[in-house]
Design an enzyme around this catalytic site. Sequence first.
Site, mmCIF file in Angstrom:
data_model
loop_
_atom_site.group_PDB
_atom_site.id
_atom_site.type_symbol
_atom_site.label_atom_id
_atom_site.label_comp_id
_atom_site.label_asym_id
_atom_site.label_seq_id
_atom_site.Cartn_x
_atom_site.Cartn_y
_atom_site.Cartn_z
ATOM 1 N N GLY A 1 25.057 -3.303 6.706
ATOM 2 C CA GLY A 1 25.029 -4.294 5.622
ATOM 3 C C GLY A 1 25.404 -5.671 6.140
ATOM 4 O O GLY A 1 24.751 -6.667 5.833
ATOM 5 N N HIS A 2 26.463 -5.715 6.960
ATOM 6 C CA HIS A 2 26.868 -6.997 7.550
ATOM 7 C C HIS A 2 25.782 -7.504 8.509
ATOM 8 O O HIS A 2 25.519 -8.712 8.590
ATOM 9 C CB HIS A 2 28.178 -6.846 8.317
ATOM 10 C CG HIS A 2 29.346 -6.459 7.460
ATOM 11 N ND1 HIS A 2 29.897 -5.200 7.495
ATOM 12 C CD2 HIS A 2 30.044 -7.164 6.544
ATOM 13 C CE1 HIS A 2 30.905 -5.158 6.645
ATOM 14 N NE2 HIS A 2 31.017 -6.320 6.055
ATOM 15 N N ASP B 1 28.417 -6.258 -3.908
ATOM 16 C CA ASP B 1 29.570 -6.861 -4.587
ATOM 17 C C ASP B 1 29.074 -7.970 -5.510
ATOM 18 O O ASP B 1 29.387 -9.155 -5.331
ATOM 19 C CB ASP B 1 30.556 -7.397 -3.541
ATOM 20 C CG ASP B 1 31.103 -6.272 -2.673
ATOM 21 O OD1 ASP B 1 31.697 -5.339 -3.222
ATOM 22 O OD2 ASP B 1 30.901 -6.316 -1.445
ATOM 23 N N SER C 1 32.555 -0.462 3.980
ATOM 24 C CA SER C 1 33.589 -0.117 4.956
ATOM 25 C C SER C 1 34.446 1.028 4.441
ATOM 26 O O SER C 1 35.050 1.755 5.220
ATOM 27 C CB SER C 1 34.470 -1.339 5.215
ATOM 28 O OG SER C 1 33.668 -2.423 5.592
HETATM 29 O O1 PAF Z 1 33.339 -8.949 0.799
HETATM 30 C C1 PAF Z 1 34.249 -9.096 1.639
HETATM 31 O O2 PAF Z 1 34.215 -8.558 2.739
HETATM 32 C C2 PAF Z 1 35.441 -9.965 1.280
HETATM 33 O O3 PAF Z 1 35.736 -9.862 -0.072
HETATM 34 C C3 PAF Z 1 35.272 -11.427 1.701
HETATM 35 C C4 PAF Z 1 34.139 -12.098 0.940
HETATM 36 C C5 PAF Z 1 35.016 -11.523 3.190
HETATM 37 C C6 PAF Z 1 36.548 -12.218 1.382
HETATM 38 O O4 PAF Z 1 37.647 -11.696 2.062
#
Ligand code: PAF
Length: 294
Positions: free
Chosen positions: A39-40, A153, A189
Site C-alpha cells: 500500500g505504501h 483511511d 501494518s
Molecule cells: O496513516 C498513517 O500512517 C498515519 O496516520 C500518518 C498519516 C503517517 C500520520 O502519522
Amino acid sequence: MTEVAKTTVVRTRAELRAALADAARPVGLVPTMGWLHEGHRALMRGARAESATVVVSIFVNPRQFNVASDFTRYPRNEARDLAMCEVEGVDLVFAPDVEEIYPPGFATTVSVGAVALPLEGAARPGHFDGVATVVAILFDLVGAERAYFGQKDAQQVMVIRQMARDLAIGTEVVTCPTIREPDGLALSSRNVHLTPDERAAAPVLRRALLAARDAWRAGERDGERLRDEMFEILTQEPLADVEYVSIADAVTLEELTTVDRPALASLAVRFGTTRLIDNEILDTTTGTATDRGL
Ligand code: PAF
C-alpha cells in the site's frame, strides 16, 4: 546523515530543511509510520510519477495512539523500510525520533472539527488530534506540492484535507486506491498481529462492504438496511467483534437515512486485539466529491 544508495536519510528538522533547500520541484510527500507494505509502495509510485523529488517520512506518532499499548506494539523495522524506499526510488527519508517532532515544551494540538468527530474519531478519542498535529508539522517542514494518502483511511484523508484547507497549507492532498490481498483484505501494518485463524476470517470486512455496494447498485437507498446488511454478514463470522458499521454522507460523514448523495460505507471490526477498518465509496462517479484519486 546516513546514505542508503540513492536514498538519503535525515533525522532532524534542520537536516531535512537543508536537504530540501535545493530540491527539484515539485516535491511529493508520503507520510508513513513505517512497517511499509505494498500500500505504501503504491503511494510512493504515485508520488514518483508526479514529483521531481519524493520524500517519505517514517515516524510512529505517539500522539495518535489512544491506547498506549498500541504504540508500544506497533511493528517497526527501519532497515526493511529503507530498503523498500530505495527500491521505489525515494530521494529522501525523514526518520526523526519523538523529541525531534515534539521537543520539550511542545504544547500545540491541531484539532479538526466535525469531520473528525464520528466513526474513528468517536471510537478512538484524540486519534485525529494526533494525526492532524503531526501531519501539520510534516506539511510545514517538507513544503511539498502534494502529499499522498491511502483511501483505506478515508476519514483520515478528509481530516487532513480539512486541516490543510483551514490552515492555508499549500500541499495538495492526493488519495490513492486501497491495495488488497488477493482475498480482499486491505493491506495494513496491523495485519501482522492477526493469528492464522483471524487472518482467515478477516476478509469478511470486504465481503460485508461488497454486499452493501451490490445492494446499493441494485437500487437499495435505505441507509439502515444497508448498515444491517453489513452487520449481518460480519456477525456470521464468530471471530469478528463489530465496532461500527456506517453509511454516511461522503463529504460530512453524517449517517444517512436515505442514500440520496455520494456515500461512504465503512466499518471497524476487532479480531482479538487487532482492530481493522475498511470502506467503500457508494457513488455513481469514481472517487468522492472531495477526492483526487490517482
Ligand atoms: O496513516 C498513517 O500512517 C498515519 O496516520 C500518518 C498519516 C503517517 C500520520 O502519522
